[in-house]
Design a protein around this motif. Structure first.
Motif: not given
Length: 389
Positions: A74-79
């Motif tokens: 996961i390279s960024g952010e997941v919500i």
């Protein structure tokens, strides 16, 4: 806000205002990746709380995202919000769950009446946007966050909308998981994102993909994606200077009865494939499947309306390709001497794909019986007029 954390992902609980003495609802928010990192992905299910196939799919996404996090992909952010509407989840009457319309706070559809953030943002970015998208996009996102922060939150429903928007408004990708009554899997997205939504449609195996041209009709997807287009037009900027930097598709996961772990696992895997292809998540990117359809305008989607009261007897199944004037169904008058011979014919108002039926079979005059996705815009379909109430 309560928090729980493990090596896989973090879980936050956002409390909503007490709606009546002794009752209080909350939102459970799952998070992966680095807060504030790019790209940011927001996924919610169950805004219409009686549409549970998306909730099942969101639950299936959790272990997939856990695995991706554990693998450092996961390279960024997941919500992710598997149940985005605890208000609607609480609404049952005489043994039936009613999650599409609010019982209180002015009633209304939970996916209507979202704020016009584009108008709120315009004075906040006045004089701050130029020709460089790398400078403009952060300015817009900051202004959107400020606009959401200024929204009222006195009532439970106001606080609910503000909480969801505070999580989604600055995301690169906003996926809103819904379903229809009885339907094929289908997608909606703004016309500016035709390439992206067609790619998502290939991954999802969607036989219907529709393009919206409206930007502020009060829906959740347009509340997130529309301000970019509205500000650009108002300020006379080019798409290169201010891209539509939030892809906010609505994913309609078939019908209300399609709560299936098999289908949900397939849909979750397909969403992950899209996120991998778009660089949100690392790992092996599967080959892109062939498109099952061409994109069509929402203005070409026609409603099949009931001409009279009675019981619906369908002659054309979901998935049928129909021509204008085809005999789709009959409405039987159950008070007639011979109900079987009392049928009023329901004819197709449009040429295209019959992709949905209503859930129940007793109808009133003017009720929407089904929907047909057609390629030709219709004169009686207004831009910004969404498909169902």
């Amino acid at each position: 806000m309560a928090k729980a954390r493990d090596d896989m992902h973090r879980t936050d609980v956002i409390a909503l205002p007490m709606a009546s003495p002794g009752t209080q609802r909350s939102l459970t928010v799952h998070r992966w990746g680095e807060p504030g990192a790019r790209p940011k992905v927001y996924i919610q299910a169950g805004l219409h709380a009686d549409e549970l196939p998306g909730v099942m799919t969101a639950c299936q996404l959790i272990p997939l995202l856990d695995s991706a996090q554990q693998a450092g992909q996961i390279s960024g952010e997941v919500i992710l919000l598997p149940c985005a509407n605890p208000i609607g989840l609480s609404q049952s009457l005489h043994g039936l769950h009613h999650g599409r319309f609010s019982f209180v706070d002015g009633a209304g559809n939970f996916n209507r009446g979202w704020p016009d953030l584009g108008s709120m943002v315009l004075p906040l970015v006045d004089g701050k946007l130029g020709s460089d998208p790398d400078e403009n996009i952060p300015v817009m996102r900051a202004a959107l966050r400020d606009a959401v922060a200024s929204l009222p939150h006195l009532s439970e429903r106001q606080a609910h909308q503000k909480a969801l928007l505070s999580l989604s408004i600055d995301a690169d990708f906003v996926f809103d998981l819904h379903c229809d009554a009885q339907a094929l899997l289908h997608l909606f997205a703004n016309v500016e994102h035709e390439d992206l939504v067609m790619e998502l449609g290939c991954d999802m195996g969607a036989p219907v993909v529709m393009l919206e041209s409206s930007i502020d009709a009060g829906l959740f997807d347009e509340c997130n994606g529309g301000p970019w287009v509205k500000v650009r037009r108002a300020m006379g900027l080019s798409p290169d200077a201010l891209p539509a930097a939030c892809f906010a598709p609505t994913i309609e996961l078939r019908g209300q009865g399609d709560v299936s772990p098999t289908l949900a696992a397939q849909d979750a895997s397909n969403i992950m494939a899209f996120l991998r292809r778009r660089g949100m998540i690392g790992g092996t990117v599967p080959d892109l499947a062939k498109a099952l359809c061409d994109a069509t305008p929402t203005e070409g989607c026609d409603m099949v309306l009931a001409p009279s009261a009675g019981m619906v007897v369908w002659h054309k199944p979901i998935g049928a390709t129909v021509e204008r004037g085809d005999h789709l169904a009959d409405i039987l008058d159950l008070t007639a001497h011979d109900p079987l011979s009392s049928g009023v014919q329901v004819l197709s108002p449009q040429t295209g794909l019959l992709f949905s039926h209503r859930l129940t079979y007793l109808t009133r005059p003017g009720d929407v019986l089904g929907q047909i996705a057609g390629a030709t815009p219709l004169s009686h379909r207004q831009v910004g007029q969404f498909l169902n109430p």
